[in-house]
Design a protein around this motif. Structure first.
Motif, PDB file in Angstrom:
ATOM      1  N   LYS A  82       0.832  -1.207   0.000  1.00 21.11           N
ATOM      2  CA  LYS A  82       0.000   0.000   0.000  1.00 21.11           C
ATOM      3  C   LYS A  82       0.869   1.261   0.000  1.00 21.11           C
ATOM      4  CE  LYS A  82      -4.355  -1.557   2.043  1.00 21.11           C
ATOM      5  NZ  LYS A  82      -5.276  -1.420   3.190  1.00 21.11           N
ATOM      6  N   HIS A  83       1.975   1.211   0.728  1.00 21.56           N
ATOM      7  CA  HIS A  83       2.889   2.359   0.735  1.00 21.56           C
ATOM      8  C   HIS A  83       3.412   2.621  -0.666  1.00 21.56           C
ATOM      9  CE1 HIS A  83       6.091   5.058   2.209  1.00 21.56           C
ATOM     10  NE2 HIS A  83       6.816   4.490   1.255  1.00 21.56           N
ATOM     11  N   ARG A  86       0.682   4.011  -2.857  1.00 19.96           N
ATOM     12  CA  ARG A  86       0.428   5.397  -2.441  1.00 19.96           C
ATOM     13  C   ARG A  86       1.490   6.330  -3.017  1.00 19.96           C
ATOM     14  NH1 ARG A  86       0.291   4.258   2.495  1.00 19.96           N
ATOM     15  NH2 ARG A  86      -1.958   3.879   2.597  1.00 19.96           N
ATOM     16  N   ALA A  90       0.882   9.203  -5.870  1.00 23.20           N
ATOM     17  CA  ALA A  90       1.234  10.588  -5.542  1.00 23.20           C
ATOM     18  C   ALA A  90       2.104  11.204  -6.633  1.00 23.20           C
ATOM     19  CB  ALA A  90       1.953  10.644  -4.195  1.00 23.20           C
ATOM     20  N   PRO A 172     -10.565  11.132  -3.599  1.00 25.74           N
ATOM     21  CA  PRO A 172      -9.483  11.199  -2.606  1.00 25.74           C
ATOM     22  C   PRO A 172      -8.390  10.181  -2.942  1.00 25.74           C
ATOM     23  CG  PRO A 172     -11.626  11.122  -1.532  1.00 25.74           C
ATOM     24  CD  PRO A 172     -11.874  10.837  -2.984  1.00 25.74           C
ATOM     25  N   ARG A 173      -7.157  10.574  -2.741  1.00 21.37           N
ATOM     26  CA  ARG A 173      -6.034   9.691  -3.103  1.00 21.37           C
ATOM     27  C   ARG A 173      -6.089   8.365  -2.360  1.00 21.37           C
ATOM     28  NH1 ARG A 173      -0.633  13.377  -4.194  1.00 21.37           N
ATOM     29  NH2 ARG A 173      -1.684  14.970  -5.451  1.00 21.37           N
ATOM     30  N   GLU A 174      -6.446   8.412  -1.088  1.00 25.86           N
ATOM     31  CA  GLU A 174      -6.443   7.175  -0.311  1.00 25.86           C
ATOM     32  C   GLU A 174      -7.522   6.219  -0.809  1.00 25.86           C
ATOM     33  OE1 GLU A 174      -4.505   4.721   2.185  1.00 25.86           O
ATOM     34  OE2 GLU A 174      -3.955   6.759   1.583  1.00 25.86           O
ATOM     35  N   ARG A 175      -8.593   6.752  -1.345  1.00 26.08           N
ATOM     36  CA  ARG A 175      -9.633   5.887  -1.923  1.00 26.08           C
ATOM     37  C   ARG A 175      -9.095   5.157  -3.144  1.00 26.08           C
ATOM     38  NH1 ARG A 175     -15.344   8.052  -4.491  1.00 26.08           N
ATOM     39  NH2 ARG A 175     -16.110   6.040  -5.245  1.00 26.08           N
ATOM     40  N   VAL A 177      -5.893   4.478  -3.692  1.00 17.78           N
ATOM     41  CA  VAL A 177      -4.903   3.516  -3.198  1.00 17.78           C
ATOM     42  C   VAL A 177      -5.595   2.250  -2.706  1.00 17.78           C
ATOM     43  CG1 VAL A 177      -3.189   3.081  -1.397  1.00 17.78           C
ATOM     44  CG2 VAL A 177      -3.188   5.269  -2.617  1.00 17.78           C
ATOM     45  N   THR A 178      -6.640   2.401  -1.905  1.00 14.25           N
ATOM     46  CA  THR A 178      -7.348   1.243  -1.348  1.00 14.25           C
ATOM     47  C   THR A 178      -7.996   0.413  -2.442  1.00 14.25           C
ATOM     48  OG1 THR A 178      -7.795   2.443   0.702  1.00 14.25           O
ATOM     49  CG2 THR A 178      -9.175   0.529   0.242  1.00 14.25           C
ATOM     50  N   TYR A 181      -5.302  -1.453  -4.396  1.00 14.30           N
ATOM     51  CA  TYR A 181      -4.774  -2.566  -3.605  1.00 14.30           C
ATOM     52  C   TYR A 181      -5.769  -3.727  -3.587  1.00 14.30           C
ATOM     53  CZ  TYR A 181      -3.420  -5.505   0.239  1.00 14.30           C
ATOM     54  OH  TYR A 181      -3.097  -6.609   0.988  1.00 14.30           O
TER      55      TYR A 181
END
Length: 228
Positions: A82-83, A86, A90, A172-175, A177-178, A181
Motif C-alpha cells: 500500500k505504501h 500510495r 502521488a 481522494p487519493r487514499e480511496r 490507493v485502497t 490494492y
C-alpha cells in the motif's frame, strides 16, 4: 542566479505552463515569460519545446523509479505494498499534465516525439515487470505472465487517472490507493505463502521487488527500446 538555478527555473515554469495549457497550446514565449528570462536564454538550455517537455517526462519516470521501496516478505507485506501504491499514485497525480500525455496515445504530436513517449511508457512497464518478476521469486506475486500483469495494472491506473482528471471533484487519493490494492489483492498479489511453502526471504542487501540483473528477456527488451 547560476546556470543550474536558471535551468531549474525554466523547468519549473515549463511544468506549470504544460499543466495549465497542455502540450499543444504551450509556447516557448509562455515559458520564458513565467520564468522571467529572455527567449534567447531558453535556447541556451533547450533547443525547442519538445526537449524541455522530454526532460520533464524523464524526471517523472525517475521519480516513479524512486517511489518503489524495498519490500520485506517477512514483514507486513500489505502495509508495504500500500505504501508503494500510495507513493506511485502521488507521483502521477502531482504531475497531471505530464502523466496524461505520457499515458495517452499522443495524437497530433510529431512522430519523433510519439516514438519517445512510447519508449517512456515501455520503460514504466518494464519497471513494473521487474518488480513483479522479483515478487514472484520472493513468493508474494502469483506465477504467471509478468508482462500481461504489468499491462493490466497500468491500464487500470491509467483509466483511474483519466477519470480523475475529467471529474469536477477528484477522488481522494487514499480511496484510489485502497481500490487499487483491493483489485491487486484479488488478482496476482499473494499475501500468504502456499501451505507447506513459506515465502522465501530476500537475501541480505538485495533489493526486494526488483528484477534480477540477469533477466535475459527484460534485458533484451530494454536493449530493443534503446535501439541497441
Amino acid at each position: 542566479m547560476n546556470k543550474s538555478e536558471r535551468r531549474q527555473a525554466l523547468l519549473r515554469a515549463a511544468r506549470t505552463v504544460f499543466s495549465e495549457k497542455g502540450y499543444h497550446e504551450a509556447k516557448v514565449d509562455d515559458i520564458v515569460a513565467l520564468a522571467k528570462v529572455a527567449k534567447g536564454t531558453f535556447y541556451l538550455y533547450f533547443p525547442d519545446k519538445r526537449s524541455v517537455f522530454g526532460e520533464l517526462v524523464r524526471g517523472l519516470f525517475s521519480r516513479l523509479g524512486g517511489a518503489i521501496l524495498r519490500v520485506d516478505p517477512s514483514a507486513d507485506v500489505e502495509a508495504q505494498v500500500k505504501h508503494n501504491i500510495r507513493a506511485i499514485v502521488a507521483v502521477l497525480l502531482d504531475d497531471p499534465a505530464l502523466t496524461s500525455i505520457l499515458l495517452s496515445h499522443a495524437a497530433g504530436l510529431d512522430p519523433a516525439f510519439v516514438k519517445e513517449l512510447r519508449a517512456f511508457r515501455q520503460e514504466v512497464k518494464l519497471l513494473l515487470e521487474q518488480s513483479l518478476a522479483e515478487g514472484q521469486r520472493l513468493g508474494v506475486i502469483e506465477p504467471g505472465d509478468t508482462e500481461l500483469y504489468a499491462t493490466f495494472t497500468i491500464g487500470a491506473l491509467k483509466e483511474v487517472l483519466f477519470e480523475n482528471a475529467l471529474e469536477d471533484q477528484a477522488r481522494p487519493r487514499e480511496r484510489i490507493v485502497t481500490a487499487l490494492y483491493d483489485l491487486l489483492r484479488r488478482g496476482y498479489l499473494r499475501m500468504d505463502p502456499a501451505p507447506g511453502q513459506p515465502a522465501p526471504r530476500a537475501e541480505p542487501g538485495q533489493p526486494a521487488l526488483r528484477a534480477e540483473p540477469g533477466k535475459p528477456a527484460l534485458r533484451a527488451r530494454r536493449a530493443r527500446l534503446r535501439g541497441n
